[in-house]
Design an enzyme around this catalytic site. Structure first.
Site, PDB file in Angstrom:
ATOM      1  N   SER A   6       0.842  -1.197   0.000  1.00  0.00           N
ATOM      2  CA  SER A   6       0.000   0.000   0.000  1.00  0.00           C
ATOM      3  C   SER A   6       0.880   1.251   0.000  1.00  0.00           C
ATOM      4  O   SER A   6       1.730   1.394  -0.889  1.00  0.00           O
ATOM      5  CB  SER A   6      -0.956  -0.061   1.193  1.00  0.00           C
ATOM      6  OG  SER A   6      -1.969   0.904   1.090  1.00  0.00           O
ATOM      7  N   ASP A  62      -9.097  -5.767  -4.903  1.00  0.00           N
ATOM      8  CA  ASP A  62      -8.279  -4.729  -4.272  1.00  0.00           C
ATOM      9  C   ASP A  62      -8.859  -3.330  -4.511  1.00  0.00           C
ATOM     10  O   ASP A  62      -9.623  -3.103  -5.453  1.00  0.00           O
ATOM     11  CB  ASP A  62      -6.867  -4.804  -4.855  1.00  0.00           C
ATOM     12  CG  ASP A  62      -5.818  -4.116  -4.016  1.00  0.00           C
ATOM     13  OD1 ASP A  62      -6.163  -3.416  -3.046  1.00  0.00           O
ATOM     14  OD2 ASP A  62      -4.617  -4.288  -4.335  1.00  0.00           O
ATOM     15  N   HIS A  95      -7.132  -5.839  -0.769  1.00  0.00           N
ATOM     16  CA  HIS A  95      -5.958  -5.005  -0.486  1.00  0.00           C
ATOM     17  C   HIS A  95      -4.988  -5.702   0.469  1.00  0.00           C
ATOM     18  O   HIS A  95      -3.784  -5.482   0.401  1.00  0.00           O
ATOM     19  CB  HIS A  95      -6.422  -3.667   0.104  1.00  0.00           C
ATOM     20  CG  HIS A  95      -5.378  -2.601   0.068  1.00  0.00           C
ATOM     21  ND1 HIS A  95      -4.738  -2.228  -1.085  1.00  0.00           N
ATOM     22  CD2 HIS A  95      -4.864  -1.806   1.057  1.00  0.00           C
ATOM     23  CE1 HIS A  95      -3.868  -1.264  -0.822  1.00  0.00           C
ATOM     24  NE2 HIS A  95      -3.935  -0.989   0.472  1.00  0.00           N
TER      25      HIS A  95
END
Length: 338
Positions: free
Chosen positions: A147, A289, A316
């Site tokens: 991320s 995601d 995610h």
């Protein structure tokens, strides 16, 4: 026939003993103690020099492998290393060393409460100071950025890949404007229109402290695209990490939520620079995601030596909701590029 059977049995037994010996030798290396006079579980606190003074960041080494040392860069920005704790169930068995690291302002590291330090370029230099302190180099140094950590990993690699052995970009696109468009044009359209209208109304009023905001986002967005379990069943390390989120850092860089981006990173875009990355690179995307998996696939082709890992059941945090695909692919990449 008996002679052949006996011979085959002896060969098989010899092979088994040899394998056990190799495993034993590798285990002894992996679990060897550090050279420190006091053993403290692999923790190393590193002083980081900044324009606002010197602060300490926290790291912890799990295992020992002279050829593979994987530094984990957590997301948020502002979360902690703790949500990576599931890695302990997969990497040690493969003899892969990995290093937890709380970035400045996160978890066990100092929090200077200084917004001027919430800056991508400064975090790049922080990672370089961590690398030097841990004696990581081209013979062993891998980064896995998840991320926001993926943004940091890309930015670091573009400046310092001459110090690295490999890169893993996990669940992060190379363009925040494209990330924003994906949220607006794809993910938002999957929502109930009434829910989306209420979310947009709260955002337009900038009423982000309104508890209704997360009441709407958690079941309609987070449980579908961040981690695909009911939030009441989210793994304890995830909840523990998110409970410690540095909101100042998060909002400054990301904006008020994962539903798009509006902070300092809003215009960050390195897609056109990916061709400059020459080291072995694994890009990990997932079907559900917050990040466009097609964009992630394209990234693996834009770098010079890229591989794409697609987690067909994941979101995610695919290392929780698609663990088999995620860790098999990650381990295969690390072993292949080693």
């Amino acid at each position: 026939m008996k002679t052949f059977a006996t011979f085959f049995l002896v060969v098989l037994l010899s092979f088994f003993v040899s394998c056990q010996k190799i495993v034993s030798e590798n285990s002894s290396v992996y679990f060897e103690k550090s050279n420190d006079s006091i053993q403290n579980g692999g923790v190393k606190v590193i002083p980081i020099t900044t324009s606002k003074g010197t602060f300490n960041v926290w790291t912890k080494r799990i295992g020992n492998n002279p050829k593979i040392k994987l530094l984990l860069l957590n997301g948020g920005p502002g979360a902690t290393h703790e949500y990576f704790e599931c890695f302990e169930n997969f990497l040690p068995a493969e003899g892969i060393e990995f290093i937890y690291y709380d970035q400045l302002g996160c978890g066990n590291s100092d929090n200077p409460n200084e917004v001027a330090l919430w800056d991508l370029g400064r975090y790049v230099e922080e990672v370089e100071q961590v690398r030097k302190a841990l004696h990581l180099d081209t013979t062993n140094f891998y980064i896995l950025g998840h991320s926001w950590g993926g943004i940091l990993a890309m930015e670091y690699t573009l400046k310092y890949q001459h110090n690295m052995k490999g890169l893993i970009i996990s669940n992060m696109m190379s363009s925040c404007p494209e990330y924003g468009r994906y949220a607006d044009e794809v993910l938002a359209k999957q929502m109930n229109p009434k829910v989306l209208a209420e979310i947009n109304q709260i955002e337009a009023a900038k009423d982000f402290a309104n508890p209704r905001y997360m009441e709407l986002l958690i079941p309609n967005f987070y449980e579908k695209h961040i981690l695909r379990f009911p939030s009441k069943d989210w793994p304890e390390p995830v909840n523990r990490s998110f409970a410690k989120m540095n909101q100042s850092l998060y909002v400054t860089m990301q904006g008020p939520s994962e539903f798009g981006i509006s902070g300092k990173l809003e215009k960050w875009d390195r897609k056109s620079d990916l061709k400059k990355i020459t080291i072995p690179t694994l890009v990990i995307g997932a079907k559900y995601d917050t990040m466009d998996p097609n964009h992630m696939s394209a990234m693996s082709k834009l770098v010079q030596n890229g591989t794409y890992l697609y987690c067909s059941k994941g979101s995610h945090m695919a290392f929780y909701d698609d663990q088999k695909a995620y860790f098999e692919g990650l381990i295969a990449f690390l072993n292949k590029s080693n």
